[in-house]
Design a protein around this motif. Sequence first.
Motif, short mmCIF file in Angstrom:
data_model
loop_
_atom_site.label_atom_id
_atom_site.label_comp_id
_atom_site.label_asym_id
_atom_site.label_seq_id
_atom_site.Cartn_x
_atom_site.Cartn_y
_atom_site.Cartn_z
N VAL A 1 0.84 -1.19 0.00
CA VAL A 1 0.00 0.00 0.00
C VAL A 1 0.87 1.25 0.00
O VAL A 1 0.59 2.22 -0.70
N MET A 2 1.95 1.21 0.74
CA MET A 2 2.85 2.36 0.85
C MET A 2 3.49 2.69 -0.50
O MET A 2 3.59 3.86 -0.87
N PHE A 3 3.92 1.69 -1.25
CA PHE A 3 4.63 1.91 -2.51
C PHE A 3 3.72 2.19 -3.69
O PHE A 3 4.13 2.81 -4.66
N ARG A 4 2.49 1.73 -3.63
CA ARG A 4 1.59 1.77 -4.78
C ARG A 4 1.49 3.15 -5.44
O ARG A 4 1.67 3.26 -6.65
N PRO A 5 1.24 4.23 -4.70
CA PRO A 5 1.11 5.53 -5.39
C PRO A 5 2.40 5.99 -6.03
O PRO A 5 2.39 6.61 -7.10
N TYR A 6 3.53 5.70 -5.42
CA TYR A 6 4.81 6.11 -5.98
C TYR A 6 5.10 5.36 -7.28
O TYR A 6 5.61 5.95 -8.24
N ASP B 1 19.41 5.39 -15.98
CA ASP B 1 20.09 5.10 -14.72
C ASP B 1 19.80 6.18 -13.68
O ASP B 1 19.52 5.87 -12.52
N ASP B 2 19.83 7.44 -14.10
CA ASP B 2 19.58 8.53 -13.16
C ASP B 2 18.15 8.49 -12.62
O ASP B 2 17.92 8.71 -11.44
N GLU B 3 17.19 8.21 -13.49
CA GLU B 3 15.79 8.13 -13.04
C GLU B 3 15.60 6.97 -12.08
O GLU B 3 14.89 7.10 -11.08
N GLY B 4 16.23 5.85 -12.36
CA GLY B 4 16.12 4.70 -11.48
C GLY B 4 16.73 4.96 -10.11
O GLY B 4 16.14 4.63 -9.08
N PHE C 1 14.50 7.31 -8.12
CA PHE C 1 13.36 6.58 -7.57
C PHE C 1 13.77 5.79 -6.32
O PHE C 1 13.07 5.80 -5.31
N LEU C 2 14.89 5.11 -6.39
CA LEU C 2 15.36 4.34 -5.23
C LEU C 2 15.65 5.24 -4.04
O LEU C 2 15.37 4.88 -2.89
N ARG C 3 16.16 6.44 -4.29
CA ARG C 3 16.40 7.39 -3.19
C ARG C 3 15.07 7.81 -2.54
O ARG C 3 14.98 7.90 -1.32
N VAL C 4 14.08 8.07 -3.36
CA VAL C 4 12.77 8.43 -2.83
C VAL C 4 12.22 7.28 -1.98
O VAL C 4 11.73 7.49 -0.87
N MET C 5 12.32 6.06 -2.49
CA MET C 5 11.81 4.90 -1.75
C MET C 5 12.57 4.70 -0.44
O MET C 5 11.97 4.34 0.58
N ARG C 6 13.85 4.96 -0.45
CA ARG C 6 14.64 4.85 0.79
C ARG C 6 14.12 5.85 1.83
O ARG C 6 13.95 5.51 3.00
N ASN C 7 13.84 7.07 1.39
CA ASN C 7 13.32 8.08 2.31
C ASN C 7 11.93 7.73 2.82
O ASN C 7 11.61 7.92 3.99
#
Length: 86
Positions: free
Chosen positions: A6-11, A65-68, A71-77
């Motif tokens: 549920v947490m990841f779905r909107p992102y 690569d930069d976009e990926g 995204f991973l940085r956002v998910m980490r936060n």
Amino acid sequence: MHSYTVMFRPYLFQLAEQYRIKQRYTQERMAACLHMTARNYNRLKNEEYTFSAAALVLLLALLSDDEGLQFLRVMRNVTAQEPYNS
């Protein structure tokens, strides 16, 4: 459904939509890129469905690569701020 789903779905949907719009893809074409039906892609938008692991990998493979990495940085936060991650 697991709370992290549920947490990841909107992102995840936001990332897919940003990519779709940037590439000028229809929802049908984006669904095909993710190996899902257009109906399921629409269900993602309505938060009735979530990305499978395979669809997530396919989405990440579409990104630069930069976009990926962004995204991973956002998910980490996001995950660091969730109380059940403690």
